[in-house]
Structures are given as structure tokens and as C-alpha cells.
Design an enzyme around this catalytic site. Sequence first.
Site, PDB file in Angstrom:
ATOM      1  N   SER A 107      -5.419  26.170  27.953  1.00  0.00           N
ATOM      2  CA  SER A 107      -4.545  26.999  27.127  1.00  0.00           C
ATOM      3  C   SER A 107      -3.224  27.218  27.855  1.00  0.00           C
ATOM      4  O   SER A 107      -3.201  27.598  29.023  1.00  0.00           O
ATOM      5  CB  SER A 107      -5.213  28.350  26.859  1.00  0.00           C
ATOM      6  N   GLY A 108      -2.113  26.920  27.164  1.00  0.00           N
ATOM      7  CA  GLY A 108      -0.797  27.062  27.776  1.00  0.00           C
ATOM      8  C   GLY A 108      -0.279  25.793  28.413  1.00  0.00           C
ATOM      9  O   GLY A 108       0.805  25.777  28.984  1.00  0.00           O
ATOM     10  N   THR A 112      -0.350  22.155  21.727  1.00  0.00           N
ATOM     11  CA  THR A 112       0.207  22.376  20.389  1.00  0.00           C
ATOM     12  C   THR A 112       1.614  21.803  20.299  1.00  0.00           C
ATOM     13  O   THR A 112       1.981  21.175  19.293  1.00  0.00           O
ATOM     14  CB  THR A 112       0.225  23.886  20.071  1.00  0.00           C
ATOM     15  N   ASN A 157      -1.429  32.231  27.456  1.00  0.00           N
ATOM     16  CA  ASN A 157      -0.531  31.533  26.530  1.00  0.00           C
ATOM     17  C   ASN A 157      -0.170  32.483  25.392  1.00  0.00           C
ATOM     18  O   ASN A 157      -1.042  33.114  24.807  1.00  0.00           O
ATOM     19  CB  ASN A 157      -1.240  30.281  25.985  1.00  0.00           C
ATOM     20  N   SER A 160      -1.642  30.592  21.818  1.00  0.00           N
ATOM     21  CA  SER A 160      -2.838  29.823  22.139  1.00  0.00           C
ATOM     22  C   SER A 160      -3.609  29.489  20.865  1.00  0.00           C
ATOM     23  O   SER A 160      -3.895  30.367  20.047  1.00  0.00           O
ATOM     24  CB  SER A 160      -3.731  30.623  23.092  1.00  0.00           C
ATOM     25  N   SER A 161      -3.957  28.210  20.685  1.00  0.00           N
ATOM     26  CA  SER A 161      -4.790  27.807  19.543  1.00  0.00           C
ATOM     27  C   SER A 161      -6.209  28.272  19.813  1.00  0.00           C
ATOM     28  O   SER A 161      -6.823  27.885  20.804  1.00  0.00           O
ATOM     29  CB  SER A 161      -4.766  26.286  19.381  1.00  0.00           C
ATOM     30  N   GLY A 360      -9.318  22.233  26.219  1.00  0.00           N
ATOM     31  CA  GLY A 360      -9.747  21.491  27.399  1.00  0.00           C
ATOM     32  C   GLY A 360     -10.912  22.198  28.078  1.00  0.00           C
ATOM     33  O   GLY A 360     -11.378  23.264  27.648  1.00  0.00           O
ATOM     34  N   GLU A 362     -12.983  24.545  30.224  1.00  0.00           N
ATOM     35  CA  GLU A 362     -12.665  25.932  30.595  1.00  0.00           C
ATOM     36  C   GLU A 362     -13.657  26.452  31.627  1.00  0.00           C
ATOM     37  O   GLU A 362     -14.877  26.314  31.462  1.00  0.00           O
ATOM     38  CB  GLU A 362     -12.686  26.852  29.357  1.00  0.00           C
TER      39      GLU A 362
END
Length: 1005
Positions: A107-108, A112, A157, A160-161, A360, A362
Site C-alpha cells: 500500500s502506497g 493505483t 497511503n 489506499s485501494s 502485495g 503484507e
Amino acid sequence: MEGALTARDKVGVQDFVLLDAYTSESAFVENLRKRFSENLIYTYIGTLLVSVNPYQDLGIYTVSQMELYQGVNFFELPPHVYAIADNAYRMMCSELSNHFILISGESGAGKTEASKKILQYFAVMCPMTESLQVARDRLLLSNPVLEAFGNAKTLRNDNSSRFGKYMDIQFDFQGVPVGGHIISYLIEKSRVVYQNLGERNFHIFYQLLAGGEAERLAYLGLERDPQLYKYLSQGRCAKESSINDKNDWTTVSKAFPVIDFTEADLENLFGILASVLHLGNVCFEEDAQGCAAIPDTHEIKWIAKVICPLTLELSVYARDAMAKAVYGRTFTWLVNKINSSLVNKDFTRKTVIGLLDIYGFEVFDKNGFEQFCINYCNEKLQQLLIERTLKAEQAEYETEGIEWEPIQYFNNKIICDLVEERHKGIISILDEECIRPGHATDLSFLEKLEEKVGKHAHFQTRKLAGPKGRKRIGWMEFRLLHYAGEVTYCTKGFLEKNNDLLYRHLKEVLCRSKNSILRECFLVAELENRRRPPTVGTQFKNSLSSLLEILISKEPSYIRCIKPNERKEPSKFDDLLIRHQIKYLGLMEHLRVRRAGFAYRRKYEHFLQRYKSLCPDTWPHWHGPPAEGVERLIKYIGYKPEEYKLGRTKIFIRFPRTLFATEDAFEFSKHQLVARIQATYKGCLERREYVKKRQAAIKLEAHWRGALARMETHRRKWAVQVVRKFIKGFIHRHRPLCPDNEEFVVLVRKNYILNLRYHVPKTVLDKSWLRPPGILENASTLLRKMCTRNLVRKYCHGVTAERRAMMQQKVVASEIFRGKKEGYAESLSQPFADSRIDEGDINRKVLQQISNENIQYGIPVIKYDRKGFKARQRQLLLTQKTAYVVELAKIKQKIHYSALKGISTSNLSDGILVIHVLPEDSRHKGDVILQCEHVFEAVTKLVMLVKKENLVSVVQGSLQFYISPGKEGTIVFDTGPEEQIYKDKNGQLTVVSGWAWGEVGSAQH
């Protein structure tokens, strides 16, 4: 790619496959750091793209950049996300095959943004017609809507998605985007009801409150302040400076009509969002019977108005479960609604490019059910990546006729089976624990895992681990050894999140809702089906299997996104964080597989075209088959057999150093070739230019000669007339001014004035003057007088007050000494000083004693006693009325100017002066004998202060001085080879001055 090989020492290699130390993680990180420091955020591993988030705008996503990468061979330009997009698009168009681009990372890390850039590339660079403009706009504008409902601010993020997304972009036979389809995975429903400190709920809630129309908010019973709603304020950062919810609401509002949302759809959708917020504010308290009661029914009324006619009793049950279910299914409805707007009505065969933007690997301090699902997904994708990479490598080797060498790698199928195997895997065990009779808990699930998979090599719990590993595993935790490393999961909440059940009577209520979206999400048929719905884990496993089937049917491209630091700061490179991501993205494993064979491969045509200048046989043109040309070239360069292989259409180079050596040789020869080409080309250009200029010059010369001849004829006629006129003027020059001599006289005047300007005197003392012609003598005399007056005036204006005073002193000195005393002429060039003693050099006591008088001049002197002629250092101080002879702090002699009789000095170059006083004045002891260095200056200053005429006497030979009443002394002046002052045997003071040059010559003769 070859174009950047020469700069590899500064910016690293742009393909990790070309690293010599390809097994070293430190070399990998260092290459990444070099490129990141130069703002080169993209690097290849073969065809895989590694992207490092720069956290700043680098200006590399312009339309001109898109045009640069359009239709270009993949390795011809530096790595870029546009190269990945263009390569997939060109392969799809040329081979009519389906492709997908897998984008993964933390994330970040920029996943996206990468998917947005790819969509923008297709939207701008693909051929487009007016009728298909709508499909393109819907593809682009579906993104902000999905981000609003599926993205949120997290600690890592701001956008973040919180769901996985796979989007198929459909193209027709001309390569025009005509439609699309979106599949979402594992929306994070728990975020609706709970957020960690520093995090927010989904963007859409805050956007609605910040930008929604006042009438709509009033109808929904909402206030603009998000702090009023429990579901929005738990993270304590409802308002974030980096997020502009009002502007984002405007973007989302404009997107809704484009993707076919009607006003009724929007009213129902916003009603659901409002109901979730009101539901979060429902409070419960315990009544006397120990049952839950609602103290305030305000929120219940709004929920009933917006969703359905709920009774007070039904509203009490499972608030959070209901909120999660409503939002989760609404999100699924939203994706389906977008898909219906993207569907293409033309049923001819389409090719697609898929974009998979998914979480990804985690690893947190506390890893739960969500991390378990995400990491299981990454295990499957890693398995697919390695298998597809190996398959592609093996296929290329077989196509080229090169022997395949088996590659050893970590096959993570064993971990995938541990998680997903039927009846034996962790998901199956979790499902069994969720449905078994009796009281099932997270702890009982952990015990079941220990019983069923406890002997698996990649599974550990505190009970099963050794003494060292036991300390790092909690009683409610288990550890899996993934391809990327160990991850410890906490089983707390596994059963609840896997079940994700909503009570039947709540479903019944939602099925009867007046809100059409909820009726679509909660179907009556679902109530009639008595079978237990599949668990979240099973649903995720099945959807992942479907996704893999989709991906296996397509040609792959990969983008791995890396976050350089946790604080989102540009230009900051955190080594530990980068290494962590390299490990969990499996980049080293992928590089090892990619480099197991050959580091570099190129088609014969491309290799020969680039390096043909290194061999005389292939330069400048090779007319045979490219393969033979390459073979001739590498033999000339000196490749060893173990360094390369020749395939059917490509050359394979095993070691990067071989390629680098070739590139360095090419770079050296390129400069020589360029110089030769430039010289030849410049010579050709110059010859062409010369021919042009020569022809032009011939034509110009012909015309110019004619013009010159005409001009010369005209000039000669004019010259004859002028000569005649001036001869006539010279003859009549002495007559009064008349037409016959007017021009001649004017010319004489003009020439004289022009010449005179170079001979004008520069100083008053310069007496030179240009001799005038006879007719201008009067004018010359007047001009000379004017010039002299002007010089005098300039000189007078330039004299300062100080210089004027000094000149006055010099005039007095001239009157006294000129022609009388030796050394005077030499002293003229030396300016007089105001004083030769600074006030700081005079003793304070002396200053106090003469404080009522201003010191006008002071000079160091040597005083000789009147009797014994002993020399003593003194200071001579002159005031307006008195002269003082001072010894340190004591005034030795005070001479009033009124008692001054005269001043005597010799005509020689000595510095002796005698101040004579009146004998009858009892205040003075006698005359004063002094010697000073600046005798002309001192005498002049004293004379000007005393203001008496004929005061100074310049004597020759000797002089008499007054010692006491009735007694006088004598000073004898003489010359000699060296200066000296002494008392002779007659008791007289003898002063010897040094010989002048004339005297020295006479003495020698």
C-alpha cells in the site's frame, strides 16, 4: 536498452539481468538506489518492470512521452510504464492474442497510479472515433467512482485501494477500445465499522458530507461535520490536509451520469450511505431485565425513512454486521452497474488487455484473516509468475534451438496446497470449524490446525516450535513459511470474519426494503435457499481460482511497485524498507530464474545494425544473411565459446561483462565514426555552399563593376569641379568673404578647428599652441585666451581648502628659504602635514596643563642644552599663543610668541633651528636649540602662528645664541663626509652636514 549502457556507472543498469552480481541483494539495492537518486524510477528484470514511487511529479507522463514510446521496440528506450503498455498493445494487435498486466506492491507503492497511467496511455494513443468516445470516457471515469467507494486513507497511503481489482479492456480488430469489464476481490468491509487511529473510512462518506448539496443532506438527515458520526470519527483524522473531499466529490458527481447512473440510482445509493452512518450512531443500553434497549430513536427514524420500515426491535440486532453487509453488497452492485455501462453491444470477436491491481504481500506486527487471504493470493500469483517465466524461457530456447538447462528454484506449490488443499488445507479446516456443532472458538481452530497440518514443514505454532522459535509465537498464533519469508498470523477473529453471517430476519427486512438497490442486493431467492452460504475464505479461494484461469489464458506483463520510504518523502531511500519489499515481491527469485541462462539476447538484425562498425567486414554494409554477419563480427571482436550461443534468429550472450565490453568498444569507435562522418558531411555542405557563393559572386561582381564604373565617372566629375572651386578660392583668399572664396575659407577654418582639438594645452603651465593660418590669427588669439582662462578656472575649482592652506604654507616657506638653504628644492614635492604627533602620543598630564589651548602643530625634536649641548628627546607643541618644549609628562620650556625675538637656521642641509627670546623677558631662561627632521615645515608653521615679519634668519658659518644675561654661545656650521653634531674643544656646538654631490667630487679631486 543499449543506449544507456555507457552511463551504467553513474545511473546503474536499466535491466537487473545485466548485473554481474545478480545473486547479491546488496548489488540489487545499490543499482536501485543509483537510479532512484537520478529520478530514474523504472528498471527492468527482463520484461518485468520494477517501479519505485517517487512521491513527486517528474514530468515523465506527458503526451510527448507517450508518442515517444508508441510503436517502439521494447528495449530501444529507457524503462517506462508506457513501454509495458505499448508492448502489450502491439503484441495484442499483431498476434490477436489476449494480454494482462499484473500490478502488485505494498500500500502506497503506486499501484493505483500505475494502472491509471496505463489507462491514460490507451485512451490517448489508441485510434479513436467519435462514436467510441463514450466507451473511452466510461473506462476512464469508472476509476474515480471505484476509488471513492473502494479506497480509503490508511497509515501507509492516503488513497489506499481496499479491494483487489481486475479490469478487462476490450479492443476491436482495429485496436480501438470499445468496452470493458471489472471484477473486484475481497472488499475490506470491516473498515465500514472500525478504523485504526490515523485512518479513515471509505472516501465516499467524507465526500458526500463535504460536497453534497444542502437539500440532499437535509433529506438524508446528515450534517456536514464527520465528527458527528461514529463510523467516520474513530480514526480521529476525519479531515486530512492532503485530501480535498469537496473537489473529489465534484469529480465523482460528474462521472456518475457518464457511466449511466440515473437520478433514481443516485438517490437510492446515497440513501444507503446515509443509512450506514445513522446505523453507526445507534446506541444501546441495558434495561432492568438485562436486555438491550435504545435510549434515543432519532437515528432509527432516519434509517427507517431511508431504507425500510424497520421496527424498533429489529434495529437492535447486529448493527455492525448489518452495516458491513449493506456496504459490501452495495459495492458489488456498484461494480456490476459500471460493468453494464462498459459492456459492448457488438458481439464480434474482441481482444482484451487485463489490468490486475491487487494488494502485495503484507507483513504487519499483527497479521489477521485479511493478511492471510492477501498472502495466499500472492503465493498463487508468484507461482504463476515463476511458471510463466520458466515456460517463456524454455519456449524461447526451444524456438532458437538452444539446449535447455533445468533451473533450480523454490516451487511454492507446497505452500499453496497447505492453504487450499481440499479437506486438508487451512481454509477447509477453518470452514469445518465454522460449521461444526458445538462451541467453536479461534483457539479450537488453532488446535485443529495443530492436529491436521502440524507435521507440515512450512507450518508452526507455539506448541510445535522449537525453544528458540517458541518465544516469537503467541498462544493464539500460527506461522507459515511463505516463499517470501515467515509470517505469523493471529487466529483471533478468524472464525467471525470467515463466517461473515447476517441473521436471517435481518435479510428478510432488507429484502423488503423500498430501496431498489438493496432489493437487488438481498434477493428473496436467497432466503428460500436453505443451504449454508459459502464462507469468505472459500469464496476468496474460488474467485482466486477463477482469476488464475483468466490470467493463464492471457499473455503476461508484470509491474512490481516499491515504496521507497514510509513518510512519503521525495528523494528518500530507506534501505531496510526496500530490502523488505524486494524480498516479499520475490524479485531476487525472479531475477535468479531470468539469469539462470543468458543475460542478454537480441535478434541478429538488431545486434548487427548496432555493432557492425566494430568489424571491417561488416562496416558500413553487410550484404549477406544477418546470422553470418553476426558470426563474423563476434569472431573479430574475440568472443570466447563459453560467452555466447547462436540461435536460429538471435544471439545469446551469457555474461553482462561481455556485453559491456562490446558496448565500450562501440562507444569508442562511435566517436571516431562520428568525427569521420561529420568531416565528410561538412565537406559536402561546404562544397555545395561554395558553388552557390561562387555563382552568386560572379553575378554580383559583374553588376558591381558596372556600378563602380558609373560611380567613378560621377566622382571624377565632382572632383574636377571641387578642385577648380578651391583653386579659385585660394587665389582670392585675402579678399573679403564672397562666393569665389567662401568654401575655401570655410574649409580652412574647419580644418584648423579640427586640428586644434588635438593640440589644446592640458595644463596651465603648457604654453604650446597650434600655429594658425594668416586669415585666422585673430580668432586663434581669442581661442587661446579662452582656453587659458578655462584651464585656470578648472584648476582653481579643483583646489580643496586643505590644499589651499598647504599651498599658503608652501608660499611662506618659499619666501623664507628659497635660494637660501640647501634641501629646500627637494622638499617642494613633500606635502606639509597638519601635525607630526598624534594626540594619543602626548601625555595626558601635558594635555591637562594646556587644555585651555588648542594644539595647532606638534613634532618630535632633539633639544640641545645651552651649556653642555647634551642632546635630549623632546616634543615641540605649537598653540595659537605659545610654543611648548615637552619632556614626557612635563613641560620643560614655555615660549610666549610675544617674547619671541627671532628664529635662526643655517644655510646647510642640517635640521638645526634656534628660537631666540628677548633677554629682558625674565620668564624665559634663554634661547632654545632644536633639531628636527622636517625643519622647513616646523619653521613655517611657527612663523605663521607668530605672525611677525622678518622673523627667520638663515645664517652662514655660525650664529650666536643667548644663554643668560651677559653670556652667549656659538654654533658653528660646516660640511663633511658624514653628518654629526658635537661640542668642539673650544666649547662651541659644531654641526656638520653631509657633502652634496658636487662637493663630494671636489673633495675627491
